[in-house]
Design a protein around this motif. Structure first.
Motif, PDB file in Angstrom:
ATOM      1  N   SER A 160       0.791  -1.227   0.000  1.00 63.01           N
ATOM      2  CA  SER A 160       0.000   0.000   0.000  1.00 63.01           C
ATOM      3  C   SER A 160       0.827   1.283   0.000  1.00 63.01           C
ATOM      4  CB  SER A 160      -0.907   0.015   1.234  1.00 63.01           C
ATOM      5  OG  SER A 160      -0.104   0.086   2.405  1.00 63.01           O
ATOM      6  N   GLY A 161       2.137   1.166   0.073  1.00 64.94           N
ATOM      7  CA  GLY A 161       3.003   2.336   0.130  1.00 64.94           C
ATOM      8  C   GLY A 161       3.471   2.687   1.522  1.00 64.94           C
ATOM      9  N   LYS A 162       3.009   1.957   2.525  1.00 63.18           N
ATOM     10  CA  LYS A 162       3.388   2.271   3.905  1.00 63.18           C
ATOM     11  C   LYS A 162       4.713   1.627   4.314  1.00 63.18           C
ATOM     12  CE  LYS A 162      -1.357   3.186   5.303  1.00 63.18           C
ATOM     13  NZ  LYS A 162      -1.868   3.244   3.953  1.00 63.18           N
ATOM     14  N   ARG A 163       4.862   0.331   4.069  1.00 58.72           N
ATOM     15  CA  ARG A 163       6.137  -0.323   4.398  1.00 58.72           C
ATOM     16  C   ARG A 163       7.264   0.206   3.531  1.00 58.72           C
ATOM     17  NH1 ARG A 163       4.799  -6.434   3.838  1.00 58.72           N
ATOM     18  NH2 ARG A 163       3.022  -5.530   2.759  1.00 58.72           N
ATOM     19  N   SER A 164       6.963   0.465   2.255  1.00 58.36           N
ATOM     20  CA  SER A 164       8.010   0.995   1.382  1.00 58.36           C
ATOM     21  C   SER A 164       8.413   2.408   1.816  1.00 58.36           C
ATOM     22  CB  SER A 164       7.571   0.967  -0.084  1.00 58.36           C
ATOM     23  OG  SER A 164       6.316   1.573  -0.268  1.00 58.36           O
ATOM     24  N   ALA A 165       7.502   3.163   2.405  1.00 55.26           N
ATOM     25  CA  ALA A 165       7.850   4.480   2.948  1.00 55.26           C
ATOM     26  C   ALA A 165       8.794   4.316   4.138  1.00 55.26           C
ATOM     27  CB  ALA A 165       6.593   5.241   3.368  1.00 55.26           C
ATOM     28  N   ALA A 166       8.501   3.356   5.008  1.00 55.83           N
ATOM     29  CA  ALA A 166       9.388   3.096   6.154  1.00 55.83           C
ATOM     30  C   ALA A 166      10.760   2.619   5.664  1.00 55.83           C
ATOM     31  CB  ALA A 166       8.764   2.060   7.084  1.00 55.83           C
ATOM     32  N   ALA A 167      10.766   1.769   4.646  1.00 55.38           N
ATOM     33  CA  ALA A 167      12.025   1.279   4.079  1.00 55.38           C
ATOM     34  C   ALA A 167      12.799   2.426   3.423  1.00 55.38           C
ATOM     35  CB  ALA A 167      11.747   0.175   3.076  1.00 55.38           C
ATOM     36  N   ALA A 168      12.099   3.316   2.731  1.00 56.63           N
ATOM     37  CA  ALA A 168      12.740   4.471   2.092  1.00 56.63           C
ATOM     38  C   ALA A 168      13.357   5.387   3.142  1.00 56.63           C
ATOM     39  CB  ALA A 168      11.733   5.238   1.240  1.00 56.63           C
ATOM     40  N   GLU A 169      12.648   5.581   4.243  1.00 56.48           N
ATOM     41  CA  GLU A 169      13.173   6.426   5.317  1.00 56.48           C
ATOM     42  C   GLU A 169      14.440   5.813   5.915  1.00 56.48           C
ATOM     43  OE1 GLU A 169      11.744   8.343   9.562  1.00 56.48           O
ATOM     44  OE2 GLU A 169      10.236   7.871   8.041  1.00 56.48           O
ATOM     45  N   ALA A 170      14.414   4.509   6.168  1.00 54.73           N
ATOM     46  CA  ALA A 170      15.598   3.828   6.714  1.00 54.73           C
ATOM     47  C   ALA A 170      16.764   3.905   5.730  1.00 54.73           C
ATOM     48  CB  ALA A 170      15.265   2.373   7.029  1.00 54.73           C
ATOM     49  N   ALA A 171      16.472   3.739   4.440  1.00 58.62           N
ATOM     50  CA  ALA A 171      17.528   3.805   3.429  1.00 58.62           C
ATOM     51  C   ALA A 171      18.134   5.206   3.362  1.00 58.62           C
ATOM     52  CB  ALA A 171      16.971   3.380   2.067  1.00 58.62           C
ATOM     53  N   ALA A 172      17.289   6.225   3.406  1.00 57.87           N
ATOM     54  CA  ALA A 172      17.788   7.602   3.376  1.00 57.87           C
ATOM     55  C   ALA A 172      18.669   7.884   4.580  1.00 57.87           C
ATOM     56  CB  ALA A 172      16.623   8.591   3.312  1.00 57.87           C
ATOM     57  N   LYS A 173      18.249   7.421   5.746  1.00 56.36           N
ATOM     58  CA  LYS A 173      19.047   7.614   6.959  1.00 56.36           C
ATOM     59  C   LYS A 173      20.385   6.882   6.869  1.00 56.36           C
ATOM     60  CE  LYS A 173      15.290   8.560  10.164  1.00 56.36           C
ATOM     61  NZ  LYS A 173      14.453   8.048  11.255  1.00 56.36           N
ATOM     62  N   ALA A 174      20.428   5.802   6.079  1.00 58.31           N
ATOM     63  CA  ALA A 174      21.653   5.014   5.912  1.00 58.31           C
ATOM     64  C   ALA A 174      22.533   5.553   4.786  1.00 58.31           C
ATOM     65  CB  ALA A 174      21.303   3.555   5.654  1.00 58.31           C
ATOM     66  N   GLY A 175      22.121   6.657   4.151  1.00 56.67           N
ATOM     67  CA  GLY A 175      22.954   7.283   3.141  1.00 56.67           C
ATOM     68  C   GLY A 175      22.541   7.082   1.696  1.00 56.67           C
TER      69      GLY A 175
END
Length: 181
Positions: A129-144
């Motif tokens: 639905s776009g929710k888990r991928s948003a959480a994954a995108a946030e974690a990826a951005a924080k990781a560089g």
């Protein structure tokens, strides 16, 4: 130029096989320009919404970028979801969570970096639905990761009035390429 489903002014698809408004094929230069326009719209959406990752794309926009070879599509759903619900042909798979308990994948960031070609690659993340991928995108951005985008609406879209998915947005709703085992 094709109008895409966005909540911003008209955007265009970078598919070089599609005819422009005058009926001729988009040139490579036009395709690059269209891709940059879509990425800019996605970045503006993220900034307007205060998102902690690069950008947010609707399914049609994401597919245009993937089809043009500008972005890599990574499905972050579980292997079971991909098998039983369907998947986008040619997409990569890096589960954000695994198993029936949906435990966060401790190797997610390392796997994403390896499969997507590095932290500077343009990566488009897709879930139900776009929710888990948003959480994954946030974690990826924080990781560089510098170019990580979320697919709004996900693969199946939001719940409808009967609490079912498939009729309110999503990859399948927009008749984009997908297959089921």
């Amino acid at each position: 130029m094709t109008q895409l489903h966005t909540n911003t002014p008209q955007s265009i698809t970078p598919n070089t096989n599609q005819a422009g408004p005058s009926g001729h094929q988009l040139s490579a230069t036009d395709a690059v320009s269209a891709s940059e326009e879509l990425l800019e719209i996605a970045r503006l959406r993220a900034a307007d919404s205060g998102l902690a990752y690069t950008g947010a794309l609707y399914p049609l926009e994401a597919w245009s970028l993937v089809e043009a070879g500008v972005a890599t599509l990574v499905d972050v759903r579980t292997a079971e979801e991909r098998k039983f619900v369907g998947q986008v042909p040619g997409s990569l798979h890096v589960a954000w969570q695994t198993g029936t308990a949906l435990i966060k994948n401790p190797r997610f960031l390392r796997e994403l970096e390896n499969k997507a070609g590095g932290k500077n690659s343009i990566v488009v993340l897709l879930c139900r639905s776009g929710k888990r991928s948003a959480a994954a995108a946030e974690a990826a951005a924080k990781a560089g990761f510098t170019q990580v985008y979320n697919v709004l609406e996900g693969f199946e879209g939001d719940l409808d009035s009967q609490n079912q998915r498939g009729d309110v947005g999503g990859w399948r709703y927009w008749n984009l390429p997908w297959q089921q085992d």
